[in-house]
Design a protein around this motif. Structure first.
Motif, PDB file in Angstrom:
ATOM      1  N   VAL A  98       0.868  -1.178   0.000  1.00  0.00           N
ATOM      2  CA  VAL A  98       0.000   0.000   0.000  1.00  0.00           C
ATOM      3  C   VAL A  98       0.904   1.227   0.000  1.00  0.00           C
ATOM      4  N   PHE A  99       0.603   2.148  -0.897  1.00  0.00           N
ATOM      5  CA  PHE A  99       1.419   3.348  -1.062  1.00  0.00           C
ATOM      6  C   PHE A  99       0.715   4.570  -0.492  1.00  0.00           C
ATOM      7  N   GLN A 100       1.445   5.667  -0.533  1.00  0.00           N
ATOM      8  CA  GLN A 100       0.884   6.954  -0.117  1.00  0.00           C
ATOM      9  C   GLN A 100      -0.342   7.312  -0.962  1.00  0.00           C
ATOM     10  N   SER A 101      -0.225   7.091  -2.271  1.00  0.00           N
ATOM     11  CA  SER A 101      -1.371   7.381  -3.160  1.00  0.00           C
ATOM     12  C   SER A 101      -2.199   6.110  -3.299  1.00  0.00           C
ATOM     13  N   TYR A 102      -3.497   6.219  -3.107  1.00  0.00           N
ATOM     14  CA  TYR A 102      -4.290   4.983  -3.004  1.00  0.00           C
ATOM     15  C   TYR A 102      -4.792   4.491  -4.350  1.00  0.00           C
ATOM     16  N   ASN A 103      -4.899   5.402  -5.357  1.00  0.00           N
ATOM     17  CA  ASN A 103      -5.227   4.964  -6.720  1.00  0.00           C
ATOM     18  C   ASN A 103      -6.408   4.005  -6.825  1.00  0.00           C
ATOM     19  N   LEU A 104      -7.522   4.392  -6.254  1.00  0.00           N
ATOM     20  CA  LEU A 104      -8.737   3.598  -6.441  1.00  0.00           C
ATOM     21  C   LEU A 104      -9.333   3.943  -7.801  1.00  0.00           C
ATOM     22  N   PHE A 105     -10.098   3.016  -8.363  1.00  0.00           N
ATOM     23  CA  PHE A 105     -10.789   3.319  -9.612  1.00  0.00           C
ATOM     24  C   PHE A 105     -12.020   4.162  -9.310  1.00  0.00           C
ATOM     25  N   PRO A 106     -12.072   5.393  -9.862  1.00  0.00           N
ATOM     26  CA  PRO A 106     -13.160   6.302  -9.501  1.00  0.00           C
ATOM     27  C   PRO A 106     -14.532   5.841  -9.986  1.00  0.00           C
ATOM     28  N   HIS A 107     -14.558   5.057 -11.067  1.00  0.00           N
ATOM     29  CA  HIS A 107     -15.847   4.652 -11.638  1.00  0.00           C
ATOM     30  C   HIS A 107     -16.351   3.344 -11.040  1.00  0.00           C
ATOM     31  N   LEU A 108     -15.610   2.783 -10.081  1.00  0.00           N
ATOM     32  CA  LEU A 108     -16.034   1.541  -9.439  1.00  0.00           C
ATOM     33  C   LEU A 108     -16.413   1.816  -7.990  1.00  0.00           C
ATOM     34  N   THR A 109     -17.383   1.058  -7.489  1.00  0.00           N
ATOM     35  CA  THR A 109     -17.733   1.195  -6.068  1.00  0.00           C
ATOM     36  C   THR A 109     -16.595   0.631  -5.213  1.00  0.00           C
ATOM     37  N   TYR A 149     -18.835   5.398  -3.842  1.00  0.00           N
ATOM     38  CA  TYR A 149     -17.762   5.609  -4.805  1.00  0.00           C
ATOM     39  C   TYR A 149     -16.618   6.353  -4.106  1.00  0.00           C
ATOM     40  N   PRO A 150     -15.378   6.159  -4.566  1.00  0.00           N
ATOM     41  CA  PRO A 150     -14.231   6.780  -3.888  1.00  0.00           C
ATOM     42  C   PRO A 150     -14.406   8.268  -3.613  1.00  0.00           C
ATOM     43  N   GLU A 151     -14.959   9.020  -4.582  1.00  0.00           N
ATOM     44  CA  GLU A 151     -15.069  10.477  -4.386  1.00  0.00           C
ATOM     45  C   GLU A 151     -16.015  10.856  -3.251  1.00  0.00           C
ATOM     46  N   GLN A 152     -16.817   9.895  -2.809  1.00  0.00           N
ATOM     47  CA  GLN A 152     -17.739  10.168  -1.693  1.00  0.00           C
ATOM     48  C   GLN A 152     -17.072   9.933  -0.333  1.00  0.00           C
ATOM     49  N   LEU A 153     -15.793   9.526  -0.376  1.00  0.00           N
ATOM     50  CA  LEU A 153     -15.083   9.190   0.862  1.00  0.00           C
ATOM     51  C   LEU A 153     -13.980  10.190   1.163  1.00  0.00           C
ATOM     52  N   SER A 154     -13.636  10.300   2.441  1.00  0.00           N
ATOM     53  CA  SER A 154     -12.492  11.128   2.832  1.00  0.00           C
ATOM     54  C   SER A 154     -11.202  10.423   2.405  1.00  0.00           C
ATOM     55  N   GLY A 155     -10.093  11.157   2.448  1.00  0.00           N
ATOM     56  CA  GLY A 155      -8.794  10.570   2.125  1.00  0.00           C
ATOM     57  C   GLY A 155      -8.460   9.382   3.024  1.00  0.00           C
ATOM     58  N   ARG A 160      -8.112   3.492   3.633  1.00  0.00           N
ATOM     59  CA  ARG A 160      -8.549   2.245   4.273  1.00  0.00           C
ATOM     60  C   ARG A 160      -9.142   1.286   3.246  1.00  0.00           C
ATOM     61  N   VAL A 161      -9.793   1.809   2.213  1.00  0.00           N
ATOM     62  CA  VAL A 161     -10.265   0.951   1.123  1.00  0.00           C
ATOM     63  C   VAL A 161      -9.058   0.319   0.413  1.00  0.00           C
ATOM     64  N   ALA A 162      -8.015   1.107   0.207  1.00  0.00           N
ATOM     65  CA  ALA A 162      -6.808   0.575  -0.446  1.00  0.00           C
ATOM     66  C   ALA A 162      -6.202  -0.556   0.390  1.00  0.00           C
ATOM     67  N   ILE A 163      -6.241  -0.403   1.696  1.00  0.00           N
ATOM     68  CA  ILE A 163      -5.737  -1.474   2.573  1.00  0.00           C
ATOM     69  C   ILE A 163      -6.640  -2.703   2.442  1.00  0.00           C
ATOM     70  N   ALA A 164      -7.956  -2.479   2.436  1.00  0.00           N
ATOM     71  CA  ALA A 164      -8.904  -3.591   2.285  1.00  0.00           C
ATOM     72  C   ALA A 164      -8.684  -4.312   0.953  1.00  0.00           C
ATOM     73  N   ARG A 165      -8.385  -3.536  -0.082  1.00  0.00           N
ATOM     74  CA  ARG A 165      -8.132  -4.123  -1.402  1.00  0.00           C
ATOM     75  C   ARG A 165      -6.928  -5.078  -1.339  1.00  0.00           C
ATOM     76  N   SER A 166      -5.911  -4.694  -0.613  1.00  0.00           N
ATOM     77  CA  SER A 166      -4.764  -5.584  -0.434  1.00  0.00           C
ATOM     78  C   SER A 166      -5.132  -6.812   0.386  1.00  0.00           C
ATOM     79  N   LEU A 167      -5.891  -6.587   1.446  1.00  0.00           N
ATOM     80  CA  LEU A 167      -6.264  -7.709   2.325  1.00  0.00           C
ATOM     81  C   LEU A 167      -7.118  -8.741   1.595  1.00  0.00           C
TER      82      LEU A 167
END
Ligand code: ADP
Ligand code: MG
Length: 255
Positions: A98-109, A149-155, A160-167
């Motif tokens: 997991v990096f500093q930048s989380y790079n979630l896909f904006p068009h995906l939930t 969607y990612p844009e509806q979430l705080s940084g 934390r979604v990026a961490i969940a994606r790894s898990l």
């Protein structure tokens, strides 16, 4: 934070999950890692600290094969990274980063972001995906955000979604590179709490952090890197009594 992590007791016959032996790495003429030695046992947390440019990210990136080492031996989850006699993608299934930048896909939930890789790699069906997402989102305290969607979430929530994606890949080892550095201070705590909870649950991890109080609290092994070398390493208490001028200055500088 109320982490109750207890260091893994040394056990006969248990192999380190990560083992650096005189590891060297250069970019062209620039030698960035100048002979790193480091063991991380299963269940342990190692925190890499040090000034910018000291080689922390490079060391971390070597662990999952993002950088190729030039010398020494590096063993990760039983694989010899010098020999490279295995598929890198097999290693990357077991080693989350997991990096500093989380790079979630904006068009995906959130749920779709989290289950994209396991669906591809392991061929999960819709209900298996949903169950997996529920499980890992619970681990990061975001059970109620699966359909956001990612844009509806705080940084902090996005990280934390990026961490969940790894898990969701069920890694044996997690790597974190300054995952709170881009966050406002008030959002840092929620991400550190998630990492602390994973540590307390026995996840093996190597993290690069500027959060000294966190490193001291959560890490079994604090590794101070300086100019491409492990300058000092030990328990968090070493920060109270640095043995080298460099670490004393680093601790004193509040970095
Ligand atoms: P840290 O994470 O401790 O700030 P890094 O591992 O990112 O340090 O960088 C260590 C050194 O290696 C720095 O001098 C940096 O400029 C250099 N470096 C890192 N990545 C590359 C690269 N891909 N190409 C050339 N130089 C690099
Ligand atoms: Mg770095």
């Amino acid at each position: 934070m109320n982490s109750v992590h207890t260091p893994a007791a040394p056990q006969d016959g248990v192999q380190p999950m990560v083992s650096f032996r005189d590891v060297r790495k250069s970019f062209g003429a620039l030698e960035v890692l100048k002979g790193i030695d480091l063991d991380v046992m299963p269940g342990q947390v190692a925190a890499l600290i040090g000034r910018s440019g000291s080689g922390k990210s490079t060391a971390l990136r070597c662990i999952n094969g993002l950088e190729k080492i030039n010398g020494g031996e590096l063993t990760v989850c039983g694989r010899n990274l010098r020999a490279r006699d295995f598929e890198l993608r097999e290693l990357r299934k077991e080693v989350g980063i997991v990096f500093q930048s989380y790079n979630l896909f904006p068009h995906l939930t959130v749920e779709q972001n989290v289950t994209l890789a396991p669906r591809k790699v392991n061929g999960l069906d819709a209900s298996e995906s949903r169950a997996l997402a529920a499980e890992v989102l619970e681990q990061v305290g975001l059970s109620d955000k699966a359909s956001s969607y990612p844009e509806q979430l705080s940084g902090g929530q996005q990280q934390r979604v990026a961490i969940a994606r790894s898990l969701a890949m069920r890694p044996k080892l997690m790597l974190f590179d300054e995952v709170t550095s881009a966050l406002d201070p008030e959002l840092t705590g929620e991400v550190l709490r998630v990492i602390g909870k994973l540590a307390a649950g026995g996840m093996t991890m190597v993290l690069v952090t500027h959060e000294m109080a966190f490193a001291r609290q959560v890490a079994d092994l604090v590794v101070y890197m300086h100019q491409g070398r492990v300058w000092e390493a030990g328990k968090g208490t070493m920060l109270d009594d640095p043995q080298t001028v460099e670490l004393r200055q680093f601790v004193g500088s509040g970095l």
